[in-house]
Design a protein around this motif. Sequence first.
Motif, short mmCIF file in Angstrom:
data_model
loop_
_atom_site.label_atom_id
_atom_site.label_comp_id
_atom_site.label_asym_id
_atom_site.label_seq_id
_atom_site.Cartn_x
_atom_site.Cartn_y
_atom_site.Cartn_z
N HIS A 262 -13.18 51.05 29.14
CA HIS A 262 -13.97 50.01 28.47
C HIS A 262 -15.28 50.68 28.08
O HIS A 262 -16.04 51.12 28.95
N ILE A 263 -15.55 50.74 26.79
CA ILE A 263 -16.81 51.36 26.36
C ILE A 263 -17.96 50.42 26.74
O ILE A 263 -17.95 49.25 26.35
N GLN A 264 -18.87 50.94 27.53
CA GLN A 264 -19.99 50.11 28.00
C GLN A 264 -21.16 50.15 27.02
O GLN A 264 -21.91 49.21 26.89
N GLY A 265 -21.33 51.31 26.39
CA GLY A 265 -22.44 51.38 25.45
C GLY A 265 -22.78 52.80 25.06
O GLY A 265 -22.15 53.77 25.52
N MET A 266 -23.76 52.90 24.20
CA MET A 266 -24.22 54.20 23.75
C MET A 266 -25.74 54.10 23.56
O MET A 266 -26.22 53.17 22.91
N LEU A 301 -26.06 48.85 23.03
CA LEU A 301 -26.33 49.82 21.96
C LEU A 301 -27.83 49.85 21.73
O LEU A 301 -28.40 48.87 21.23
N VAL A 302 -28.47 50.91 22.16
CA VAL A 302 -29.92 50.99 21.96
C VAL A 302 -30.33 52.39 21.51
O VAL A 302 -29.63 53.38 21.74
N GLU A 303 -31.48 52.41 20.90
CA GLU A 303 -32.08 53.67 20.47
C GLU A 303 -33.35 53.81 21.30
O GLU A 303 -34.22 52.94 21.23
#
Length: 329
Positions: A262-266, A301-303
């Motif tokens: 399960h992709i949690q984030g990047m 998803l954050v920068e």
Amino acid sequence: MNFAPIEQLFHIFDETASLLQEELSCTFLDALGETGENIFHGNVIQDEVSELSRKRLLNKYREISLEKFSKEDIRKAFQLAILKGMKENTQANHQMTPDAVGMFVSYLIGKFTNNIHAFSILDPAVGTGNLLFTILNHLSEKQNTSFGVDVDETLIRLAYAGANLQEHSVQFFNQDSLEPLFIDPVDIVVSDLPVGYYPNDVRAADYELAADQGHSYAHHLFIEQSVKHVKGGGYLLFIIPNNIFTTAEADKLNNYLKQYTHIQGMIQLPLSMFKNEAAAKSILLLQKKKEGLNPPKNALLVELPKLSNVNATKSVMSKIDEWFKQEKY
Ligand code: SAM
């Protein structure tokens, strides 16, 4: 922050490594691994060292007693000495993970392991161990079983010396991580992945993520190997190139990740941390699938802004905290 202890230790590492470098006719990094071992043993363990140099080394070693330094001070001083050695000659792919990245990854692992008191952790590209030790030092209240693998003998020796100096019990394996690993599945895999082509096509053929033609991407194979070595429900945190999902092999990687994790984030790291945009990296967060486990409603998803921008950093951190509250607690 008091820099004096770090400076004092750095000078001892630096001066004694330089002396050993001459005595043993080796590189500064190899000599640094040797001096780290000597400090740990409280002795000079290299037979080739002349009597005069042995005395000079012992005098230097006696100037410090490690119990007086915090593990983080030891890590930082050793890291500075490694950075000095790496200036001589190190390929981009063998570079140490920057401190800011290590601290941030530690914070994320702290969040993922919020409600557990013990976990096992593997870094299959452990290098100098700097990333792994940053995590272990920041999560010292938890019980850890740790494993590190690296193909580079000089770097893993530095990791071994660093672990001894910081009193971390880590099992190290000096091997190609894409060959079979004799490590049981762990709770967490963390890795600053080597990026590029893997030269061993025969071994690569064992992986679902092998390229259909030509050499495969080592970083893709590392992800597959890591997924194999993490428990169902375990987390994986990878430092990856920003363009990983836009290359010709991206579809295959995407499908693989969807099938097994399960992709949690990047989280995109600040561009200012890197030499140029092409070298910029992100942190990919995954959880291995397990029966009964649901994917997050929303991926994180954050920068990350420049960390010197305090207000922007605070606002991103509260977004991350909120995500953990909504999805994990
Ligand atoms: N986190 C590490 C640190 O703090 O020092 C740095 C990791 S560095 C970016 C990537 C590492 O991958 C290097 O140490 C390199 O030797 C290792 N590596 C490259 N190919 C490998 C392979 N096939 N098996 C094991 N390690 C490999």
